[in-house]
Design an enzyme around this catalytic site. Structure first.
Site, PDB file in Angstrom:
ATOM      1  CG  HIS A 246      -2.063   1.050   1.317  1.00 24.14           C
ATOM      2  ND1 HIS A 246      -1.994   2.246   1.269  1.00 24.14           N
ATOM      3  CD2 HIS A 246      -3.334   0.701   0.522  1.00 24.14           C
ATOM      4  CE1 HIS A 246      -3.279   2.892   1.112  1.00 24.14           C
ATOM      5  NE2 HIS A 246      -4.075   1.851   0.390  1.00 24.14           N
ATOM      6  CD  GLU A 299      -9.047  -3.844  -3.410  1.00 23.71           C
ATOM      7  OE1 GLU A 299      -9.994  -4.012  -2.925  1.00 23.71           O
ATOM      8  OE2 GLU A 299      -9.024  -2.981  -4.404  1.00 23.71           O
TER       9      GLU A 299
HETATM   10  N1  ACO Z   1       3.980  -7.725  -4.443  1.00 24.31           N
HETATM   11  C1  ACO Z   1       5.411  -7.698  -4.900  1.00 24.31           C
HETATM   12  N2  ACO Z   1       6.280  -6.578  -4.660  1.00 24.31           N
HETATM   13  C2  ACO Z   1       5.674  -5.335  -4.379  1.00 24.31           C
HETATM   14  C3  ACO Z   1       4.264  -5.232  -3.915  1.00 24.31           C
HETATM   15  C4  ACO Z   1       3.364  -6.343  -3.941  1.00 24.31           C
HETATM   16  N3  ACO Z   1       2.010  -6.433  -4.061  1.00 24.31           N
HETATM   17  N4  ACO Z   1       3.921  -4.087  -3.795  1.00 24.31           N
HETATM   18  C5  ACO Z   1       4.948  -3.187  -3.956  1.00 24.31           C
HETATM   19  N5  ACO Z   1       5.839  -4.112  -4.191  1.00 24.31           N
HETATM   20  C6  ACO Z   1       7.466  -3.707  -4.395  1.00 24.31           C
HETATM   21  C7  ACO Z   1       7.606  -3.008  -5.686  1.00 24.31           C
HETATM   22  O1  ACO Z   1       7.525  -3.972  -6.841  1.00 24.31           O
HETATM   23  C8  ACO Z   1       8.663  -2.068  -5.623  1.00 24.31           C
HETATM   24  O2  ACO Z   1       9.616  -2.745  -5.867  1.00 24.31           O
HETATM   25  P1  ACO Z   1      10.923  -1.852  -6.626  1.00 24.31           P
HETATM   26  O3  ACO Z   1      11.410  -0.691  -5.883  1.00 24.31           O
HETATM   27  O4  ACO Z   1      11.714  -2.789  -6.979  1.00 24.31           O
HETATM   28  O5  ACO Z   1      10.103  -1.509  -7.959  1.00 24.31           O
HETATM   29  C9  ACO Z   1       8.763  -1.836  -4.238  1.00 24.31           C
HETATM   30  O6  ACO Z   1       7.776  -2.930  -3.589  1.00 24.31           O
HETATM   31  C10 ACO Z   1       7.937  -0.602  -3.764  1.00 24.31           C
HETATM   32  O7  ACO Z   1       6.561  -0.531  -4.459  1.00 24.31           O
HETATM   33  P2  ACO Z   1       6.157   0.773  -4.987  1.00 24.31           P
HETATM   34  O8  ACO Z   1       5.475   0.631  -6.320  1.00 24.31           O
HETATM   35  O9  ACO Z   1       6.760   1.959  -4.734  1.00 24.31           O
HETATM   36  O10 ACO Z   1       4.797   1.124  -3.964  1.00 24.31           O
HETATM   37  P3  ACO Z   1       3.608   1.848  -4.236  1.00 24.31           P
HETATM   38  O11 ACO Z   1       3.130   2.583  -3.140  1.00 24.31           O
HETATM   39  O12 ACO Z   1       3.582   2.567  -5.652  1.00 24.31           O
HETATM   40  O13 ACO Z   1       2.579   0.658  -4.591  1.00 24.31           O
HETATM   41  C11 ACO Z   1       0.681  -0.446  -4.649  1.00 24.31           C
HETATM   42  C12 ACO Z   1       1.439   0.639  -3.937  1.00 24.31           C
HETATM   43  C13 ACO Z   1       0.477   0.109  -5.835  1.00 24.31           C
HETATM   44  C14 ACO Z   1      -0.454  -0.891  -3.767  1.00 24.31           C
HETATM   45  C15 ACO Z   1       1.490  -1.748  -4.685  1.00 24.31           C
HETATM   46  O14 ACO Z   1       1.945  -2.272  -3.398  1.00 24.31           O
HETATM   47  C16 ACO Z   1       0.918  -2.887  -5.631  1.00 24.31           C
HETATM   48  O15 ACO Z   1       0.930  -2.931  -6.911  1.00 24.31           O
HETATM   49  N6  ACO Z   1       0.130  -3.826  -4.866  1.00 24.31           N
HETATM   50  C17 ACO Z   1      -0.526  -4.791  -5.556  1.00 24.31           C
HETATM   51  C18 ACO Z   1      -1.863  -4.253  -6.081  1.00 24.31           C
HETATM   52  C19 ACO Z   1      -2.828  -4.217  -5.113  1.00 24.31           C
HETATM   53  O16 ACO Z   1      -3.136  -4.905  -4.187  1.00 24.31           O
HETATM   54  N7  ACO Z   1      -3.653  -3.016  -5.341  1.00 24.31           N
HETATM   55  C20 ACO Z   1      -4.776  -2.841  -4.158  1.00 24.31           C
HETATM   56  C21 ACO Z   1      -4.286  -1.504  -3.351  1.00 24.31           C
HETATM   57  S1  ACO Z   1      -5.432  -1.123  -2.165  1.00 24.31           S
HETATM   58  C22 ACO Z   1      -6.410  -0.122  -3.110  1.00 24.31           C
HETATM   59  O17 ACO Z   1      -6.291   0.718  -3.789  1.00 24.31           O
HETATM   60  C23 ACO Z   1      -7.771  -0.098  -2.566  1.00 24.31           C
END
Ligand code: ACO
Length: 354
Positions: A246, A299
């Protein structure tokens, strides 16, 4: 330079506060845990609209108005449903909502909140070759949605679980879809246009599009024994695990626990597998990214709860919108009452003029 606007304050709001370090969500002074236990959808909407809408703070009057608006909006269905051919469920909802005119914000707020379940339920039946079922103005919003979709009176336990879900996701600070709605509202484009912008942002898999894929993930894993290897394969391939991570929370999303508790009485056949997959995923994510806390988000248990209520995974994002429209509409009214045109700046990094 970050391009994700992390930590930027783009609006002041009285509607909700997210504390990502403590794992707390407060909706107009109520912790989400208490709101989910004590309010239904109409109750949280009346609370969010307080001070912005004539029916804010008046849940019974709002219940009546939303019920009457469900009936009124159903008159649009014969013209709208054929136009949804070939669209996904969330795209069909987008098309049908955008057919509503922008006019008086207070009337439009009631209409747009009422329209979401009417449009989703009618479309579910339409693709099965079934006629829409007329709304019941006197029924609760969640129960009437289930009845309009299935054709029979909703099991009270399922309607209550759906209400819990709708309240839990009703608002969440300046998330991407709410921000989109507020940007459009800041131009004074109108309630419907602003809400449609919110829905468009919600649709993406990084935001409200994740819960369907959570169920796909559980299906692909199949059994608890297979979870560690499947998860390791995904992470090695550079893919994200849906339902984890998140932007704001660095600890467990408090909504995940609210929904996990709410799903228990429904005796989901997937709950044991889900708990084991969650455990395996958290261990794997901690090892994979020791520098970046990645915890369960809303989610993951959304998928379990909506599945246990009997809803198809393709409907999860539209049903998220059915709850979040309470917050979007409140933010639109707050933006119109208190905000200015949103117009941030970009830093030019292109070629200089010759
Ligand atoms: N699985 C694996 N790796 C992850 C995940 C995940 N679920 N979430 C983040 N990471 C990793 C990213 O790949 C990133 O790695 P990198 O730096 O090597 O590229 C690192 O953790 C940091 O992630 P960010 O992209 O900076 O985190 P951000 O705050 O942008 O993303 C997000 C948040 C979009 C929710 C992300 O965690 C994600 O994509 N989760 C999966 C999708 C999901 O569950 N979405 C629902 C969110 S809740 C809502 O919106 C109601």
């Amino acid at each position: 330079m970050t391009t994700g606007l992390d930590g930027i304050i783009a609006a002041e709001t009285v509607l909700s506060h997210v504390d990502g370090a403590a794992g707390e969500l407060v909706l107009r002074g109520l912790p989400v845990e208490r709101a989910a236990q004590t309010l239904d959808f109409e109750g949280i909407t009346a609370l969010l609209w307080q001070g912005f809408h004539p029916l804010g703070g008046r849940p019974d009057a709002l219940r009546d108005a939303i019920g009457r608006a469900r009936v009124a909006v159903a008159a649009h269905l014969p013209a709208l449903l054929p136009a949804t051919a070939g669209l996904s469920d969330v795209e069909a909802l987008r098309l049908m909502l955008s057919s509503l005119p922008d006019g008086d914000a207070a009337a439009d707020a009631v209409r747009v909140v009422a329209a979401v379940p009417v449009f989703i339920a009618a479309r579910v039946r339409h693709v099965q070759g079934l006629a829409p079922i007329a709304p019941d103005a006197g029924a609760g919003h969640a129960a009437d949605f289930l009845r309009m979709m299935t054709g029979h009176a909703a099991d009270p336990a399922l309607a209550r679980a759906l209400d819990t879900y709708l309240v839990t996701v009703s608002d969440h600070g300046l998330n991407a879809s709410t921000f989109a709605a507020r940007i459009v509202a800041s131009t004074r484009a109108g309630m419907v246009s602003s809400v449609v912008a919110g829905l468009c942002a919600l649709k993406g898999p990084l935001h409200g599009g994740a819960p369907g894929p959570v169920l796909d993930m559980l299906d692909a894993i199949g059994s608890a024994d297979a979870a560690p290897a499947w998860i390791a394969g995904e992470l090695t391939a550079g893919r994200r695990l849906m339902g984890f991570g998140h932007r704001i929370y660095r600890v467990r999303d408090p909504r995940a626990e609210v929904l996990k508790v709410a799903v228990r009485p429904l005796r989901s056949p997937r709950i044991d597998l889900a708990e084991q997959v969650e455990h395996a995923a958290l261990s794997a994510l901690a090892a994979h990214r020791p520098d970046r806390p990645l915890e369960t988000n809303v989610e993951f248990y959304t998928a379990l709860l909506l599945d246990a209520v009997g809803l198809h995974r393709d409907l999860f994002t539209p049903i998220f919108a059915m709850g979040r429209v309470a917050g979007w509409s409140a933010h639109v009214m707050e933006q119109e009452a208190t905000g200015r045109l949103m117009r941030p700046a970009s830093r030019y990094v292109g070629p200089v003029a010759a």
